[in-house]
Design an enzyme around this catalytic site. Structure first.
Site, PDB file in Angstrom:
ATOM      1  N   GLU A 228       0.837  -1.194   0.000  1.00 44.47           N
ATOM      2  CA  GLU A 228       0.000   0.000   0.000  1.00 44.47           C
ATOM      3  C   GLU A 228       0.877   1.252   0.000  1.00 44.47           C
ATOM      4  OE1 GLU A 228      -2.975  -0.413  -0.528  1.00 44.47           O
ATOM      5  OE2 GLU A 228      -3.686  -2.277   0.355  1.00 44.47           O
TER       6      GLU A 228
ATOM      7  N   GLU B  35     -10.412  -0.758  -3.342  1.00 46.15           N
ATOM      8  CA  GLU B  35      -9.674  -1.465  -4.390  1.00 46.15           C
ATOM      9  C   GLU B  35     -10.446  -1.491  -5.715  1.00 46.15           C
ATOM     10  OE1 GLU B  35      -6.592  -2.447  -4.229  1.00 46.15           O
ATOM     11  OE2 GLU B  35      -6.314  -2.062  -2.098  1.00 46.15           O
TER      12      GLU B  35
END
Lengths: 527, 393
Positions: free
Chosen positions: A114, A243
């Site tokens: 991330e 996402e």
């Protein structure tokens, strides 16, 4: 200062028209595409061989403040659950010990992905020319900051409330010791940010997010819940809601280059390289985390892999991109073979190197051995027997003086590191497809375990020259390395890593390791 | 019991499963250190949640100062350029993880603040329109100045926003990366808020164009923003050092040109034309300016690069050199912008030359205290203001 007739009429009309009105996000967003202008120096700092179209749109159409509102609502739910009800029921301390250890790795390693995705999408924001496309990437920059914080929060929560804070509390420092870290960096760090910008997007969005976040972020929540962990589903499912936007960004990246000639020449090769790179690490590591890092099992990894990677991604998702010339990666078939044995091969090595972890590992119990044999026929004859031998030699007991790594040495099973993926492999013990290939370049020997990675190396060796743990630790004694890299608990002597999660078992210390006098050797030097 | 979980059973709530789990958990925690990232040096007395969740997320090796990893990058750019490298900036640091946002904003507090500002903006616009405040705006101010020039200023903010993409990619620290992305996000928020004002006005004053066409023509072809446009283009696309991008955008250009345009022109002058709407939006941008100043001051001053224990002197020299480079461009931008006063009536105390000179003095005085003095940068304020004032026709 003349007032036009139209303006005057409008102003007059206001006297009677005082209905409350506001402006919604879409009314602002529809002007976004006009915010840029042409000028001579307007070019990206991160060149790509593809040309991204100037008029590319985004799908989510957010403005900054609306983005913040949306995420803030999700945060309220998530942190409300964590800080209120889950804390009151002591949820952080009702997780199976094996899974508590798994989350030390999964949460921290996902955090790395991330975090690097912030930089990756910063690069894409720079590379895109269409303001809407930039805006889509920008929202992802902010999302990735969110996810970095969220993953950190999982370790933070387990540190505060869990049964074994060590490893959760210092993963950002101790993760660098062991053999899984550099491979992690290859797929989730450098692979996202170092290269042609579109190639990085393919790595991050088209493969990392569209393919592997489903098993990584969704499937992991099922395994977590089965093993008593409600912290991870609370956080990871909130991550997953973002996402979708990232997958859409990946889709739009492909749309933006679809009409470019370079796409027909390079896109499928870049996709194949990205897929192989990602699968080379995730297929074994995720399978190992789920099956060997849990007590209660959800389903065999090979089935999960087949559903999410082979059918859902390789078939449906890539199929949707077929109209833009995108084909399923040529390496997909080989990857499918890896999904059966590769995680078993990797656990053998990971357990042998257990002192270098920042987590506790556990040998499969008899009950688990049955489960493995039932789901992977032939498992016991190849792996189970070895674990029985290690257990019989006292590998869990500090007094035994036995490390499974010694067994590898005694039996002349060399552990090599694949230079391109940084994934360790043992050619003489692999039940999967790994075979040893060695090349000399720039005055050094380099080992490889498969044809796809070897091709990447032969094309651009200068991109993958990174040294591995054998080269880094060559000639040094194991306990010395662990101590230097902070792999000990708060008492300064007990190892964070342990070869069991037995609540009554003894914990290994630096002294226990030192007595064994295990010295790192680079197997390539013997070739 | 079987280790194959039945679908839908959860270890926390299914009694049989929970029993097995609880039985495996040790009676006492295996370690007493319950502070995550206990090895991070806190900025305050104790480690904040912001520091816990942010510091050392960046996985750099130790040859990039402050990094905890070892070795090389596992994949590099084509040709072998590193993923992140010291050579991406002229400045040096003993620790790229040292920066802290004084407001301690990680993602959750950051979006919470902005979400509140959005809700408040919506409520404000409803109330503003309901009581018909728009009637008080002088139509000339609205249709000429706000339409063209506040409209053109959207592009200024949008260009500066884009100057943050490469620094978000290239910066060498985690707290830096968060801060840079957030202050960049605030800049695009500014641009969007000004367009929001235009859309809002078009709803209240039929005939007021929400289209960006005329403002864009003013920005790209007009004389008022010529210097600004050239400076913004160079900050955005001709600056490759990520520290220089942040320095030029925030410490020099926006602290002088941005502050003058927003605070000393639109905010002050608007009220004289009955415009109570623009100050609402400008004040949000000023809040962001203030927060950004906190961040950039920490990056470059306070315990930051200009005062780095080992490289402070060297860094200050570079920062002064960058100021030498960007101050003349900013001066030109201000000089061109002052052409706007020729379009306004001379209002004593507001748009006359004395007032404009006083406004410039306020901006440069602030700049001296907040920025220039902190790197011992000497400049001739009177001479610069004299040059800028030549732009008043």
């Amino acid at each position: 200062m003349s007032i036009s007739a139209a303006t005057k009429a409008a102003t007059d009309a206001l006297a009677a028209n005082r209905a409350p009105v506001s402006v919604n996000a879409q009314e602002v967003h529809r002007w976004l595409q006009s915010f840029t202008w042409d000028f001579e120096k307007n070019r990206t700092k991160y060149p790509t061989k593809y040309k991204m179209a100037n008029e590319t749109k985004e799908q989510f159409k957010l403005i900054a403040k609306e983005y913040a509102r949306m995420e803030s609502v999700k945060d309220e739910r998530q942190f409300g659950s964590l800080q209120d009800v889950l804390t009151r029921v002591d949820a952080g301390n009702r997780v199976h010990p094996k899974w508590n250890e798994t989350m030390k790795v999964v949460s921290n390693f996902l955090e790395v992905g991330e975090y690097n995705a912030i930089a990756a999408t910063g690069m894409l924001w720079d590379s895109a020319s269409a303001p809407e496309q930039k805006n889509g990437y920008l929202a992802q920059v902010l999302d990735e900051i969110r996810h970095t914080n969220q993953c950190g929060y999982v370790n933070y929560y387990f540190t505060k409330h869990g049964q074994d804070p060590a490893g959760h509390n210092d993963a950002r420092r101790t993760r660098t010791i062991g053999p899984l870290w550099k491979g992690m960096k290859r797929v989730f760090s450098d692979g996202f940010i170092s290269g042609d910008a579109v190639e990085c997007s393919i790595n991050l969005q088209l493969v990392g997010e569209a393919c592997f976040t489903n098993p990584l972020i969704v499937a992991v929540t099922e395994w977590a819940a089965a093993n008593g962990d409600e912290i991870t589903p609370t956080v990871f499912l909130s991550i997953e809601t973002d996402e979708l936007r990232h997958m859409a960004n990946g889709y739009q990246t492909v749309v933006s280059i679809a009409n470019d000639e370079a796409a027909s020449k390079y896109l499928n090769t870049d996709l194949n390289n990205a897929f192989w790179t990602q699968q080379k690490y995730f297929t074994p590591v995720l399978g190992m985390a789920f099956e060997y890092g849990s007590h209660f099992k959800v389903e065999p990894w090979v089935k999960t892999w087949n559903r999410w990677v082979y059918e859902d991604w390789g078939g449906i998702w890539i199929g949707r991109l077929g109209k833009y010339g995108v084909e399923s990666p040529r390496s997909l078939r080989d990857a499918k073979k890896d999904a059966y044995w590769a995680h078993h091969d990797l656990f053998l090595i990971a357990y042998a190197l257990w002192p270098t972890g920042f987590f506790r590992l556990t040998l499969p119990t008899a009950q688990e051995a049955e489960w493995f044999e039932a789901n992977y026929p032939g498992w016991y004859d190849h792996y189970g027997k070895i674990y029985d031998e290690w257990r019989a030699r006292g590998c869990e007991d500090p007094a035994s003086g036995f490390l499974p790594l010694q067994w590898f040495m005694e039996n002349n099973h060399q552990i090599y590191i694949d230079r391109v993926s940084q994934v360790p492999f043992c050619p003489t013990l692999s039940k999967g497809a790994s075979t040893l290939r060695v090349h000399e370049w720039n005055g050094k020997k380099h080992s490889f375990s498969d044809e796809w990675g070897e091709r990447q190396w032969l094309t651009e060796p200068e991109r993958y020259e990174c040294q591995n743990i054998w080269e880094q630790y060559e000639g040094r004694e194991l306990s010395e390395v662990i101590a230097e890299l902070h792999g000990v608990r708060s008492d300064g002597k007990t190892l964070i890593a342990q070869p069991h999660t037995n609540k009554d078992g003894k914990l290994w210390t630096l002294d226990d390791l030192k007595r064994i006098d295990c010295v790192f050797k680079d197997p390539l030097k013997a070739l | 019991m079987s280790i194959q979980i039945q679908q839908g059973k959860r270890g926390l709530t299914d009694p049989d499963t929970a029993r097995v789990i609880l039985d495996a958990i040790p009676a006492e925690a295996l370690d007493s250190q319950r502070k995550m990232n206990y090895f991070v040096k806190p900025r305050g007395r104790r480690l904040s949640e912001y520091e816990v969740l942010t510091v050392y997320a960046q996985p750099t090796p130790d040859w990039i100062p402050g990094g905890l990893d070892w070795g090389d990058w596992t994949q590099k750019f084509h040709g072998g350029r590193p993923s992140w490298g010291n050579e991406t900036t002229e400045l040096h640091s003993t620790d790229w993880h040292k920066h802290r946002d004084p407001a301690k904003r990680w993602h959750a507090p950051y979006v919470k603040d902005k979400a509140e500002e959005w809700r408040y903006t919506d409520r404000f616009l409803l109330a503003y329109s309901e009581e018909g405040q728009v009637r008080s705006i002088d139509p000339f101010w609205r249709d000429e100045i706000l339409n063209l020039y506040l409209g053109a200023y959207i592009f200024n903010e949008y260009g500066l926003f884009n100057a943050h993409s490469a620094p978000s990619r290239d910066t060498l620290g985690d707290t830096l990366r968060f801060s840079i992305a957030m202050i960049g996000f605030d800049k695009v928020d500014n641009a969007q808020m000004f367009q929001m004002e235009r859309v809002f006005l078009s709803k209240l004053a039929p005939g007021f164009p929400e289209s960006t066409d005329a403002p864009k023509a003013e920005w790209t072809k007009g004389s008022i923003f010529k210097g600004a446009r050239e400076a913004v283009q160079d900050i955005w696309q001709a600056t490759y050092d990520w520290n220089e991008s942040i320095w030029s955008a925030h410490i020099v250009y926006d602290a002088l040109f941005g502050q003058f345009v927003r605070r000393e022109f639109f905010l002050r002058v608007a009220s004289h034309f009955g415009d109570t709407l623009t100050p609402f939006f400008i004040n949000q941008t000023q809040l962001y300016f203030s927060q950004t100043k906190g961040i950039t001051s920490d990056i470059f001053f306070e315990e930051g690069l200009a005062n780095d224990a080992e490289f402070g002197d060297y860094n200050r020299r570079i920062l002064r050199a960058w100021t030498d480079k960007w101050l003349p461009r900013t001066t030109r931008a201000l000089q061109d912008f002052l052409g706007i006063y020729a379009k306004l009536p001379v209002i004593a105390g507001v748009t006359d030359k004395v007032s404009v000179e006083q406004a410039l003095n306020r901006v440069f005085d602030d700049w001296k205290i907040d920025f220039a003095d902190k790197v011992s940068y000497k400049f001739d304020k009177a001479a610069i203001i004299k040059t800028v004032l030549q732009g008043m026709k």
